[in-house]
Enzyme design. Structure first.
Site, PDB file in Angstrom:
ATOM      1  CG  ASP A  25      -1.641   1.304   1.414  1.00 39.40           C
ATOM      2  OD1 ASP A  25      -1.732   2.077   0.406  1.00 39.40           O
ATOM      3  OD2 ASP A  25      -2.513   1.499   2.381  1.00 39.40           O
ATOM      4  CE  LYS A  82      -1.786   7.079  -3.360  1.00 37.44           C
ATOM      5  NZ  LYS A  82      -2.305   6.108  -2.487  1.00 37.44           N
ATOM      6  CD  GLU A 185      -4.998   3.505  -2.577  1.00 39.48           C
ATOM      7  OE1 GLU A 185      -6.074   4.622  -2.188  1.00 39.48           O
ATOM      8  OE2 GLU A 185      -3.821   4.116  -3.055  1.00 39.48           O
ATOM      9  CG  ASP A 207      -9.390   4.215   0.329  1.00 40.84           C
ATOM     10  OD1 ASP A 207      -9.003   4.842   1.107  1.00 40.84           O
ATOM     11  OD2 ASP A 207      -8.855   3.566  -0.628  1.00 40.84           O
TER      12      ASP A 207
END
Length: 609
Positions: A25, A82, A185, A207
């Site tokens: 992850d 990210k 994800e 999420d």
């Protein structure tokens, strides 16, 4: 059958070893690696690693210890990388990221190029920074397992575009990892939850991480994990909560990243406390949970609106949802959990660790891809894919939220007599007109035999594989001539753009219908004119002068109406011209029949009939 022989006392030969594959992850705020071996439970291999990299020393320092360098060398410490993956300078223009990172000056000359950071006077791309995080995860995993790690399944946000996905692949390659699959994800989280709890039915995955928000609806049924719909927001996560707090408390903070780190710690305190105290610059602050919740309420509402939109266009009733799985560190914020419970009218699933569940799902998929599994993951296309047709309209071939992989073929034809080529313009989006969708690419099919309009048969095939790669092919059936092109359906497309495209399609639904009807009326009118004008030139003698002048008058009227956006005027002018030319059409038909029968005996005609 071949038998393998061995000498006495010689050890039996080892079967071919399967490379060790882990699940990762790669998060905005934290990253984690996990592994599944045989029938054992998934094992977390690393500590929850802060996604922070310091380049102050000769070798990169990754994790919480990198924060100590923020005070004296802030431009050599990179956080939340990210959010920059696959981005250009133009993408972050007007956002706080434009001021958070030391951008290379060379990048600014071409704003559509992937952005580059300047660290210690050396250019560095975001994927190189991500590679250093992956290298640390790989090292920690190898230390734990005592073996070399060469393969991985890495998770990405559901709406990560192709540029960001490619950047993630490049980062893994640079870190010495072969990517077996990029898994979304929410899908990874659902896989981990479903297999761990033995759950079946319709589930939602909420999420909310450090940098992005994803919402997915999945059907879990006997080992099949099918994504029914996906939606998201590219700039909605814990970082945005931090920025909202900073703007409210200290809008003039000089060192943004250092200030944001202090704010982040205060925010995390408030998940367990009613009040927190901290120092920012030379100023002491006290912040209550009530104040914090009031500041972030509009951001939480944005996430809830994404959920409402997805439920609306999916035609899914709240009562049909078995559970809402909470994923990502920001779902630990009490207000987020309260608002989710209020919207879905049920307490969200919180008996899983939101920080580890995605890595666990990635590990399960890594195990499935290396050793085999009874489970099946089925993801979806985020937006519709289609072709531009005459009049600038879109003919969709693959609809939004179609399960992957998918394939769809459709027959098209030529518009004009003698047409020998066909230009295929591939677009993505939910609008009826091509100009309102995103252009993905175009190519031309040539060598079509000259025929009357509508006689040729061109089969166009759209195929999207499990990795989201779109291949479009076109084949002319009579000659077998074909062409194809490979395009990335999400290339350069931000999650925000995807959401805006979807919302625009809903908000502009009636306008799109009107635009399409207008375009269709113009296409039909032009088609009528293209057949009428050559006929008038060929058979003018079949008309009297008055009839000819009357037709020309109606022709001028139709031509004038085509220059307007008045569909009713075009339809009326077309109808009037059709009535005026009806006698002409009948005479032409009679003339053609008479000409065909000239010089033929009656018996021959009867025989032909």
């Amino acid at each position: 059958m071949l038998l393998q022989l061995k000498e006495p006392n010689q050890a039996s030969p080892k079967p071919t070893e399967i490379p060790l594959a882990i699940g990762i992850d790669l998060g905005t705020t934290h990253s984690l690696a996990a592994y599944k071996k045989g029938d054992e439970n998934v094992r977390i291999l690393t500590d929850t690693l802060s996604s922070i990299v310091s380049y102050k020393a000769s070798t990169p320092i990754v994790g919480e210890q990198a924060l100590s360098d923020l005070d004296d060398t802030p431009n050599q410490v990179i956080t939340s990388i990210k959010r920059l993956m696959g981005k250009s300078v133009e993408d972050i223009k007007g956002t706080i990221e434009e001021h958070l990172y030391p951008l290379s000056k060379g990048t600014e000359t071409n704003k559509n190029e992937a952005l580059t950071l300047l660290i210690k006077d050396q250019p560095m791309t975001p994927f190189e920074v991500s590679a250093d995080i992956l290298k640390e995860l790989k090292k920690q995993a190898e230390d734990t397992l005592g073996e070399s790690v060469t393969q991985a399944v890495i998770t990405v946000p559901a709406y990560f575009d192709d540029a960001a996905r490619t950047a993630t692949k490049n980062a893994a390659r640079l870190a010495g990892l072969e990517i077996l699959r990029l898994v979304n994800e929410p899908t990874a989280a659902a896989l981990a939850y479903g297999l761990d709890q033995g759950s079946e039915g319709l589930y939602a995955v909420f999420d909310l991480g450090g940098g992005t928000f994803d919402f997915s609806l999945l059907n879990l049924q006997k080992g099949v994990f099918q994504v029914l719909a996906s939606n998201g927001d590219a700039h909605l996560g814990g970082d945005d909560f931090d920025q909202a707090l900073l703007k409210h408390l200290a809008p003039q903070a000089m060192d943004l990243r250092h200030a944001l780190q202090i704010i982040k710690n205060a925010k995390e305190d408030l998940s367990a406390k009613d009040e927190t105290h901290f120092t920012l610059g030379n100023q002491n602050y006290t912040l209550s949970r009530q104040e914090f919740e009031a500041l972030i309420q509009p951001l939480v509402e944005r996430a809830l609106n994404v959920c409402r939109e997805t439920l609306s266009y999916s035609n899914i009733d709240l009562k049909d949802i078995q559970g809402v799985v909470m994923v990502g560190g920001s779902t630990r914020i009490p207000l987020v959990r309260q608002e989710v419970e209020k919207l879905f009218k049920q307490r969200p699933v919180t008996n899983t660790n939101p920080l580890t569940i995605v890595a666990q799902g990635a590990a399960l998929q890594a195990h499935a891809l290396t050793y085999g599994s009874d489970t099946l993951l089925m993801d979806v296309t985020p937006l519709s894919l289609g072709l531009e047709i005459m009049g600038g309209m879109v003919d969709p071939l693959i609809e939004r939220n179609a399960p992957l992989p998918t394939r769809k073929a459709k027959d098209f034809t030529t518009y004009k007599d003698g047409q020998t080529g066909l230009l295929l313009h591939i677009v993505q989006g939910e609008r009826d007109m091509a100009k309102d969708c995103r252009s993905l690419g175009q190519f031309k099919l040539t060598g079509i035999p000259p025929m009357v309009a509508g006689a040729a048969r061109i089969q166009v095939t759209f195929q999207v594989d499990s990795d989201g790669l779109l291949t479009v092919s076109a084949r002319e059936e009579t000659t077998g001539i074909s062409q194809h092109i490979e395009v990335k359906p999400s290339y350069g497309l931000e999650e925000d753009q995807m959401r805006k495209m979807i919302m625009a399609s809903l908000e502009n639904a009636q306008g799109d219908v009107n635009s399409r009807l207008l375009a269709e009326s113009k296409v039909e009118a032009n088609r009528f004119l293209e057949s009428l004008l050559p006929a008038l030139a060929t058979d003018r003698s079949l008309l009297s002068d008055n009839e000819y002048e009357d037709i020309l008058t109606h022709l001028d009227a139709l031509d004038a109406s085509l220059k307007t956006e008045d569909r009713e005027a075009i339809l009326q002018a077309s109808k009037a011209l059709e009535i005026a030319t009806q006698p002409f059409a009948e005479r032409r038909m009679g003339h053609s029949i008479k000409k065909a029968l000239e010089g033929k005996a009656l018996s021959a005609v009867e025989k032909a009939l």
